[in-house]
Motif scaffolding. Structure first.
Motif, PDB file in Angstrom:
ATOM      1  N   GLY A  46      -7.728  -8.950  14.769  1.00  0.00           N
ATOM      2  CA  GLY A  46      -7.527  -9.797  15.927  1.00  0.00           C
ATOM      3  C   GLY A  46      -6.706 -11.037  15.675  1.00  0.00           C
ATOM      4  N   ARG A  47      -6.268 -11.249  14.435  1.00  0.00           N
ATOM      5  CA  ARG A  47      -5.518 -12.468  14.136  1.00  0.00           C
ATOM      6  C   ARG A  47      -4.070 -12.332  14.569  1.00  0.00           C
ATOM      7  N   GLY A  60       7.084 -12.412  16.056  1.00  0.00           N
ATOM      8  CA  GLY A  60       5.728 -12.829  16.371  1.00  0.00           C
ATOM      9  C   GLY A  60       5.187 -12.125  17.603  1.00  0.00           C
ATOM     10  N   ASP A  61       4.205 -12.763  18.283  1.00  0.00           N
ATOM     11  CA  ASP A  61       3.507 -12.179  19.429  1.00  0.00           C
ATOM     12  C   ASP A  61       2.894 -10.840  19.047  1.00  0.00           C
ATOM     13  N   LEU A  62       2.295 -10.802  17.854  1.00  0.00           N
ATOM     14  CA  LEU A  62       1.662  -9.598  17.337  1.00  0.00           C
ATOM     15  C   LEU A  62       0.230  -9.907  16.929  1.00  0.00           C
ATOM     16  N   ARG A  63      -0.611  -8.863  16.899  1.00  0.00           N
ATOM     17  CA  ARG A  63      -1.987  -8.989  16.423  1.00  0.00           C
ATOM     18  C   ARG A  63      -2.237  -7.923  15.359  1.00  0.00           C
ATOM     19  N   ALA A  64      -3.168  -8.225  14.460  1.00  0.00           N
ATOM     20  CA  ALA A  64      -3.442  -7.330  13.339  1.00  0.00           C
ATOM     21  C   ALA A  64      -4.843  -6.751  13.419  1.00  0.00           C
ATOM     22  N   ASP A  65      -5.032  -5.635  12.718  1.00  0.00           N
ATOM     23  CA  ASP A  65      -6.352  -5.081  12.487  1.00  0.00           C
ATOM     24  C   ASP A  65      -6.601  -5.157  10.972  1.00  0.00           C
ATOM     25  N   GLU A  66      -7.774  -4.663  10.534  1.00  0.00           N
ATOM     26  CA  GLU A  66      -8.097  -4.759   9.118  1.00  0.00           C
ATOM     27  C   GLU A  66      -7.161  -3.898   8.273  1.00  0.00           C
ATOM     28  N   ARG A  67      -7.012  -4.260   7.013  1.00  0.00           N
ATOM     29  CA  ARG A  67      -6.108  -3.575   6.097  1.00  0.00           C
ATOM     30  C   ARG A  67      -6.495  -2.104   5.912  1.00  0.00           C
ATOM     31  N   VAL A  78      -0.513  -3.275  12.824  1.00  0.00           N
ATOM     32  CA  VAL A  78       0.014  -4.372  13.642  1.00  0.00           C
ATOM     33  C   VAL A  78       0.456  -3.814  14.984  1.00  0.00           C
ATOM     34  N   LEU A  79       0.064  -4.495  16.052  1.00  0.00           N
ATOM     35  CA  LEU A  79       0.479  -4.050  17.376  1.00  0.00           C
ATOM     36  C   LEU A  79       0.888  -5.243  18.230  1.00  0.00           C
ATOM     37  N   ALA A  80       1.688  -4.944  19.244  1.00  0.00           N
ATOM     38  CA  ALA A  80       2.131  -5.996  20.164  1.00  0.00           C
ATOM     39  C   ALA A  80       0.910  -6.655  20.792  1.00  0.00           C
ATOM     40  N   GLU A  81       0.998  -7.963  21.005  1.00  0.00           N
ATOM     41  CA  GLU A  81      -0.159  -8.716  21.467  1.00  0.00           C
ATOM     42  C   GLU A  81      -0.687  -8.204  22.803  1.00  0.00           C
ATOM     43  N   HIS A  82       0.208  -7.837  23.724  1.00  0.00           N
ATOM     44  CA  HIS A  82      -0.277  -7.358  25.021  1.00  0.00           C
ATOM     45  C   HIS A  82      -1.033  -6.044  24.873  1.00  0.00           C
ATOM     46  N   PHE A  95      -1.635   2.885  19.675  1.00  0.00           N
ATOM     47  CA  PHE A  95      -0.964   3.137  18.408  1.00  0.00           C
ATOM     48  C   PHE A  95      -0.603   1.817  17.744  1.00  0.00           C
ATOM     49  N   ALA A  96      -0.949   1.700  16.462  1.00  0.00           N
ATOM     50  CA  ALA A  96      -0.628   0.494  15.686  1.00  0.00           C
ATOM     51  C   ALA A  96       0.111   0.922  14.424  1.00  0.00           C
TER      52      ALA A  96
END
Length: 218
Positions: A46-47, A60-67, A78-82, A95-96
């Protein structure tokens, strides 16, 4: 005849400034964004993150999930923030793509800024010249918070509301600066989830009118 009270000398000293040590009337700025290598972070879900390569550029304008570890390499979904907001709000899978961890940087919050009697006032931000805007291409950078009143444009920007030393983040401005019915200079803001939901559902967001001196561009 009773003695008349002696006249008090008139002081010509200036009245104390209630905002001494601060830039004019503005409240203290919010904590700045500090960019750190994702490889040094434990919790990424979520970061907000940036991806890219030194010497090339960043997005930028991206959010991450766990490694995710595959073989001998570590990746970050990593996926687009929206898309992240939509997945969280509607509990759907999206899809990420997996990005090598060394190409990912995460946004963190720096230390609180402030003033005291022993430090000089922080000046109001001035329009920077080109030289002062130069950065290194070794890692992504982030500008210090800017008062909305100093910005050329604000609609669509990430903003922070600061009131009574409390920061309210994850907001987006939905208007430019305008004069309210009460004569205050304001900007309307909305929660970032509602900002993105506006795009994928067409449903207008609930907004809040905020005096401009309480808002900073993040």
């Amino acid at each position: 005849m009773a003695d008349e009270p002696a006249e008090q000398p008139v002081s010509h000293d200036p009245l104390p400034d209630p905002f001494a040590g601060q830039p004019d009337w503005a409240p203290a700025p919010p904590r700045p964004i500090v960019i750190a290598a994702a490889a040094n972070r434990v919790d990424l879900r979520g970061r907000r993150v940036l991806v890219g390569l030194p010497g090339l550029g960043w997005r930028g304008d991206l959010r991450a999930d766990e490694r995710v570890v595959q073989g001998s390499r570590t990746y970050v979904p990593v996926l687009a923030e929206h898309e992240w907001y939509r997945a969280e709000a509607e509990q759907i899978e999206v899809f990420a793509p997996l990005v090598p961890a060394e190409r990912v940087w995460v946004e963190t919050l720096g230390e609180v800024s402030g003033w005291d009697a022993g430090t000089p006032p922080i000046p109001r931000p001035a329009r920077p010249d080109v030289i002062s805007r130069l950065v290194s291409l070794d890692a992504p950078t982030h500008r210090a918070p800017m008062p909305v009143v100093e910005a050329d444009a604000v609609a669509g920007r990430r903003v922070v509301q600061v009131a009574d030393a409390i920061e309210r983040r994850d907001l987006r401005a939905v208007t430019e600066v305008y004069t309210s019915n009460d004569g205050d200079i304001c900007v309307r803001v909305t929660a970032e989830l509602d900002w993105y939901r506006w795009a994928w559902s067409g449903r207008p967001p609930t907004t809040l009118e905020v005096p401009v001196h309480l808002l900073w561009i993040e």
